[in-house]
Write an enzyme that holds these catalytic residues in place. Structure first.
Site, short mmCIF file in Angstrom:
data_model
loop_
_atom_site.label_atom_id
_atom_site.label_comp_id
_atom_site.label_asym_id
_atom_site.label_seq_id
_atom_site.Cartn_x
_atom_site.Cartn_y
_atom_site.Cartn_z
N LYS A 28 54.39 61.26 129.29
CA LYS A 28 55.40 61.94 128.48
C LYS A 28 55.16 63.45 128.45
O LYS A 28 56.10 64.25 128.60
CB LYS A 28 55.42 61.35 127.06
CG LYS A 28 56.63 61.79 126.26
CD LYS A 28 56.94 60.88 125.09
CE LYS A 28 56.03 61.08 123.92
NZ LYS A 28 56.71 60.85 122.63
N SER A 29 53.91 63.87 128.28
CA SER A 29 53.60 65.30 128.22
C SER A 29 54.03 66.01 129.50
O SER A 29 54.64 67.09 129.47
CB SER A 29 52.09 65.52 128.02
OG SER A 29 51.66 65.04 126.78
N ARG A 33 57.29 68.77 130.27
CA ARG A 33 57.01 70.07 130.88
C ARG A 33 57.68 70.20 132.25
O ARG A 33 58.07 71.30 132.64
CB ARG A 33 55.50 70.28 130.97
CG ARG A 33 54.84 70.52 129.60
CD ARG A 33 53.33 70.28 129.66
NE ARG A 33 52.64 70.58 128.40
CZ ARG A 33 52.59 69.78 127.34
NH1 ARG A 33 53.24 68.61 127.36
NH2 ARG A 33 51.91 70.13 126.27
N ARG A 128 58.74 66.70 109.87
CA ARG A 128 57.47 67.15 110.44
C ARG A 128 57.32 68.67 110.37
O ARG A 128 58.30 69.40 110.44
CB ARG A 128 57.33 66.64 111.88
CG ARG A 128 57.25 65.12 111.89
CD ARG A 128 57.11 64.53 113.25
NE ARG A 128 55.82 64.84 113.87
CZ ARG A 128 55.46 64.42 115.07
NH1 ARG A 128 56.29 63.69 115.77
NH2 ARG A 128 54.28 64.73 115.56
N ALA A 174 47.77 70.88 121.17
CA ALA A 174 48.27 71.35 122.47
C ALA A 174 49.69 71.91 122.32
O ALA A 174 50.08 72.80 123.08
CB ALA A 174 48.27 70.20 123.47
N ASP A 326 46.85 59.95 119.89
CA ASP A 326 47.95 58.98 119.88
C ASP A 326 47.47 57.54 120.03
O ASP A 326 48.26 56.61 119.90
CB ASP A 326 48.94 59.29 121.01
CG ASP A 326 49.81 60.50 120.70
OD1 ASP A 326 50.04 60.77 119.51
OD2 ASP A 326 50.24 61.17 121.65
N ARG A 357 50.72 58.19 110.19
CA ARG A 357 50.29 57.11 111.08
C ARG A 357 49.03 56.43 110.53
O ARG A 357 48.81 55.25 110.78
CB ARG A 357 50.02 57.69 112.46
CG ARG A 357 50.41 56.79 113.59
CD ARG A 357 50.32 57.48 114.93
NE ARG A 357 51.62 57.62 115.56
CZ ARG A 357 51.84 58.32 116.65
NH1 ARG A 357 50.88 58.97 117.22
NH2 ARG A 357 53.04 58.36 117.18
N ARG A 405 54.58 53.96 118.34
CA ARG A 405 53.21 53.51 118.61
C ARG A 405 52.74 52.48 117.59
O ARG A 405 51.95 51.59 117.92
CB ARG A 405 52.26 54.70 118.68
CG ARG A 405 52.64 55.65 119.80
CD ARG A 405 51.54 56.60 120.19
NE ARG A 405 52.09 57.74 120.93
CZ ARG A 405 52.41 57.73 122.21
NH1 ARG A 405 52.23 56.63 122.93
NH2 ARG A 405 52.90 58.81 122.79
#
Length: 455
Positions: A28-29, A33, A128, A174, A326, A357, A405
């Site tokens: 996903k990251s 990008r 968030r 990050a 995660d 979470r 998740r």
């Protein structure tokens, strides 16, 4: 808890040996990008293996709204980028749905441009915190309009000429590091980010791959200093996105826990900033064989053969948290079937993910008979290797709080526990792992979506 008309519960039941060979959806990251940097670069970028979850597609739509041309031919996404500095003012708000990564990185990318850009998202994303990204942008001269507590919707307007800054990242993030670097792309001079604790480094590696003048120095204490020269040329690239280690975690842990399993997972990203879970599971006694390690697009990639294993509890070093943030929900599920106690510390970031979470995991474990203690920034799980009494015979559902998740982790739990495990909604799994249900069923997992949508 109902999530409105479209939620759909799912139940997992005790399964016998999982077997087969699977390829995990793209990371996903790197997918986020790829769309962003391809959309910004001059010329053509071609991407295979892209994760086509809703989060990443929303990032692609945002880049299209700012002038990038994106199309798909067969399995390949083709992007004609605008050239660094060439983004256009979006005509409507940019909607990122559930995706904090896409939202925060794009704020950095376009926030320094001298026009208005507005960011919106779903109910989870709107809760968030965005201040962590907005504060350094303010230092660069960006005007910010936001809701209380720097939450969405947010409107940004850059100055005539942004100011390069030296920014010390106050938490292991990050996304914050990346947002500042991406803002630096359209800022004259050198933008510097100081990172006391290393986090995933895909932004640095990929920007270098696209031709940015970016350097990284690490001192004796492990503090990284990243310098980016602004307003340089980025050139389109060919990218094959490796499999997402965070998605790999679910079939991997299922294969470790379900007796008699033997599963091979192909093309997994093994970037050292992302392999904390694999390292931890190996310390617990997991039989994970790394096959055919190789380099692909500057990233470490390998295949993993995973066989069912007897696990023992461990204390996870706090400094490992950034490399597996995660993966704590699925680690907690593995710990529920390990001999002894597993202690996880340094979990404060889990409280501001798609859901809180940490409490979501602890509550789900308790509902399904697991002995655990939730601290302010810690979780202790005392396991039961035979799974006796675990699960929930009454069918009470784990509250997923719109968190993909949490949903996948507890469905893995139900494959091993004596009683079934039900989650209140499985629809949001599509944000990161649309193929999850089919892939797990193909290995032999017993997971069923309910026929009726919850009201």
């Amino acid at each position: 808890m109902s999530h409105g008309a479209s939620s759909r519960p799912a139940t997992a039941r005790k399964s016998s040996g999982l077997s087969g060979t699977v390829r995990i959806p793209g990371d996903k990251s790197i997918s986020h990008r790829s769309f962003m940097f391809g959309g910004l670069a001059s010329g053509e970028t071609r991407i295979t293996g892209l994760l086509e979850g809703e989060d990443v597609i929303n990032t692609g739509k945002a880049m299209q709204a700012m002038g990038a041309r994106i199309r798909k031919e067969g399995d390949t996404w083709i992007i004609d980028g605008v050239g660094n500095g060439g983004l256009l003012a979006p005509e409507a708000p940019l909607d990122f749905g559930n995706a904090a990564t896409g939202c925060r990185l794009t704020m950095g990318l376009v926030g320094v441009y001298d026009f208005d850009s507005t960011f919106i998202g779903d109910a989870s994303l709107t809760k968030r915190p965005m201040g962590r990204v907005l504060n350094p942008l303010r230092e660069m001269g960006v005007q910010v309009k936001s809701e209380d507590g720097d939450r969405l919707p947010v409107t940004l307007r850059g100055p005539k000429t942004p100011t390069p800054i030296t920014y010390r990242v106050p938490m292991a993030s990050a996304q914050v590091k990346s947002a500042v670097l991406l803002a630096g792309l359209n800022t004259p001079g050198i933008t510097t980010v100081i990172e006391p604790i290393m986090t995933r480094d895909h932004t640095e590696k990929m920007l270098q791959g696209f031709g940015a003048n970016l350097t990284v120095e690490t001192d004796a204490d492990g503090v990284r200093t990243i310098r980016l020269e602004g307003r340089g040329k980025l050139t389109g690239q060919v990218i094959d996105v490796p499999g997402d280690p965070s998605s790999t975690a679910f079939p991997l842990v299922a294969a470790l826990l379900v007796p008699g399993s033997d599963v091979t997972i192909l093309n997994v990203l093994m970037n050292p900033t992302r392999t904390g879970l694999i390292l931890t599971l190996q310390e617990m006694g997991a039989d994970i064989e790394v096959i055919n390690p190789r380099l692909a697009g500057g990233e470490d990639v390998a295949d993993l053969r995973v066989r069912s294993s007897t696990l023992k509890g461990v204390t996870v070093p706090e400094d490992r948290a950034p490399s597996m943030i995660d993966e704590y929900p699925i680690l907690a599920v593995a710990a529920a079937f390990a001999e002894g106690a597993t202690v996880m510390n340094g979990l404060e970031e889990l409280r501001v993910k798609e859901s809180d979470r940490l409490s979501a995991v602890a509550n789900g474990l308790k509902l399904n008979g697991v002995d655990c203690d939730e601290g302010e920034t810690s979780l202790v799980v005392r396991g039961r290797p035979d799974g006796k009494g675990l699960g929930n015979a009454s069918g009470a559902a784990v509250a997923t709080h719109l968190d993909h998740r949490i949903a996948m982790s507890f469905l893995v739990m139900g494959l091993v526990s004596e009683n079934p495990v039900t989650v209140d909604d499985a629809t949001m799994i599509a944000t990161s792992f649309p193929e999850f249900m089919d892939l797990m069923a193909g290995l032999g997992a017993k997971i069923e979506l309910s026929d009726t949508k919850a009201a």
